[in-house]
Each structure stands twice: as C-alpha cells, then as structure tokens.
Scaffold this motif. Structure first.
Motif, short mmCIF file in Angstrom:
data_model
loop_
_atom_site.label_atom_id
_atom_site.label_comp_id
_atom_site.label_asym_id
_atom_site.label_seq_id
_atom_site.Cartn_x
_atom_site.Cartn_y
_atom_site.Cartn_z
N GLU A 292 4.59 75.93 -7.81
CA GLU A 292 6.00 76.33 -7.76
C GLU A 292 6.30 77.40 -8.81
O GLU A 292 7.01 78.37 -8.53
CB GLU A 292 6.89 75.11 -7.98
CG GLU A 292 8.37 75.43 -7.90
CD GLU A 292 9.24 74.25 -8.27
OE1 GLU A 292 10.35 74.12 -7.72
OE2 GLU A 292 8.82 73.48 -9.15
N HIS B 64 8.78 72.51 -4.04
CA HIS B 64 9.69 71.68 -4.83
C HIS B 64 9.85 70.30 -4.18
O HIS B 64 9.87 69.26 -4.87
CB HIS B 64 11.05 72.36 -4.96
CG HIS B 64 11.98 71.64 -5.87
ND1 HIS B 64 11.84 71.62 -7.25
CD2 HIS B 64 13.09 70.87 -5.61
CE1 HIS B 64 12.79 70.90 -7.79
NE2 HIS B 64 13.58 70.42 -6.81
N LEU C 89 7.64 81.19 -8.24
CA LEU C 89 8.85 81.71 -8.88
C LEU C 89 8.57 83.03 -9.59
O LEU C 89 9.40 83.95 -9.55
CB LEU C 89 9.38 80.66 -9.88
CG LEU C 89 10.04 79.43 -9.25
CD1 LEU C 89 10.34 78.39 -10.33
CD2 LEU C 89 11.31 79.83 -8.52
N THR D 177 9.03 83.88 0.07
CA THR D 177 8.68 83.23 -1.20
C THR D 177 9.68 82.13 -1.54
O THR D 177 9.31 81.06 -2.03
CB THR D 177 8.63 84.28 -2.32
OG1 THR D 177 7.69 85.30 -1.99
CG2 THR D 177 8.22 83.64 -3.64
N VAL E 109 8.90 78.26 -2.31
CA VAL E 109 9.34 77.56 -3.52
C VAL E 109 10.05 76.26 -3.15
O VAL E 109 9.81 75.20 -3.77
CB VAL E 109 10.27 78.47 -4.36
CG1 VAL E 109 10.95 77.67 -5.47
CG2 VAL E 109 9.49 79.63 -4.94
#
Length: 208
Positions: free
Chosen positions: A92, A70, A96, A62, A66
């Motif tokens: 994103e 990003h 998170l 994960t 992310v």
C-alpha cells in the motif's frame, strides 16, 4: 521546454524587429512561418493533453489498487495474520508513493498545457497581425501599380510627336487637299514636264 522557449524568444525579440525592417517584403513568408509554428504548438498541445489523460488514468488505477490493498490489510488484521498485514502495508505504501509521483507528473504536464495554450494564442495573434499587414501591403502595392499605369496612360494621351520639318510642306498640302493620295513631289514634276512640253511646242511653232 525548448520549443516553448524558442517560440517565446522568436515572438519577443524577432517579430517586431522583422516587421520594422521589412514592412512589406517578407510578410507573406513570415505569415507562413508563423502558421507552421502555430501548427507545431498545437501538435505539442495535443501531445501534452494525451499525456495528461494517460496520467489521469494511471492515477485512478493506482487509487483503486491502494483501496484494494487497504481492504486486504484489514482482512489480514482480522485474521491475525501479521505477516500478511506487514506485506500488505508495504504494498500500500509503494502504491501511495507511485500515486504521488504520478500526481506530480500530471501537475507538471497540466502547467505545460496552460503555457502551450497561451503560446498558441500568442502565435495566432501575431499571425493575424502579420496577415493584416500583408494584406495592407498588397493593397498598397496594387494601388501604386494602378496609379502608375494611369499616369503612363495619361502621358501617352497628352503627348504629340514633333513634326518633321522636311514633311512640313507635305503636311500642309495634305491638310489643304484632304486627299491622302496627293503627292506634292509628283505635282512638281508634272508641272516641270508640262512646262517643257509647252516650250518645245513653242519652238516648233516658231519654225513654221
């Protein structure tokens, strides 16, 4: 966790009471029960450890996702693609949230691992204590049995049978002659028969 609660309740409330009320009757069975519970706790520990490893892998994956999204947000901003920027930011944010959930789950599993490890140590300690008590009980039982056997043997060696009053004369005669074939009754009849023959011989001599 019901298994942990069951183990804790057994260890805290049942073991000491059982040992006090049955110090030498069911120790072996209790040791085997504790051995089985220790095996169950170790199996549960392995399951938690496998789950922890799985969550760690998911968290790392994960985190990579992310980071990838990003970078995409930055690329979309550089290209002035505001539509893509918004969508990438939503993706994103979702990753998170997912990462936070996975992190919370892993922390919970880690806490269970610690509690289960402590439980394994407690069960192992109790099992070793019961094993020592069982060995001591077996040794005491064997010693008591050996003492009883020695006492029985000593009694048998020191006991002498009461002589039969009717056989007293026979015993004296046997001991005096030293011949186990000597028969006192036979001797008495031989004397009687000899006397009769002498009397008969005297009568016949008196007629002549």
């Amino acid at each position: 966790m019901s298994l942990f609660e069951d183990f804790s309740q057994f260890l805290e409330s049942r073991l000491d009471e059982f040992l006090r009320s049955n110090p030498h009757l069911e120790l072996q069975a209790l040791e085997e029960q504790l051995r089985e519970q220790e095996a169950d706790a170790q199996q549960l520990l392995r399951q938690f450890q496998a789950k922890e490893k799985q969550l760690q892998d998911q968290i790392l994956e994960t985190a990579k996702e992310v980071q990838r999204w990003h970078l995409r947000i930055q690329k979309a901003q550089a290209a002035r693609r505001l539509d893509l920027v918004s969508a990438a930011q939503e993706r994103e944010a979702a990753l998170l949230r997912q990462g936070n959930q996975l992190w919370g789950q892993m922390k919970g599993v880690t806490a269970r691992i610690q509690r289960t490890e402590e439980l394994c140590r407690q069960i192992q300690g109790q099992r070793q204590e019961v094993a020592r008590k069982a060995a001591a009980a077996r040794q005491a039982a064997e010693q008591a049995k050996a003492q009883a056997q020695r006492a029985t043997s000593a009694t048998a060696e020191t006991w002498t049978p009461t002589p039969d009053p009717q056989a007293t004369g026979w015993s004296r005669s046997t001991s005096s002659t030293g011949d186990p074939r000597f028969d006192p009754l036979e001797e008495q009849f031989q004397r009687l028969e000899t006397d009769e023959e002498l009397q008969d011989l005297k009568r016949r001599m008196g007629r002549t």
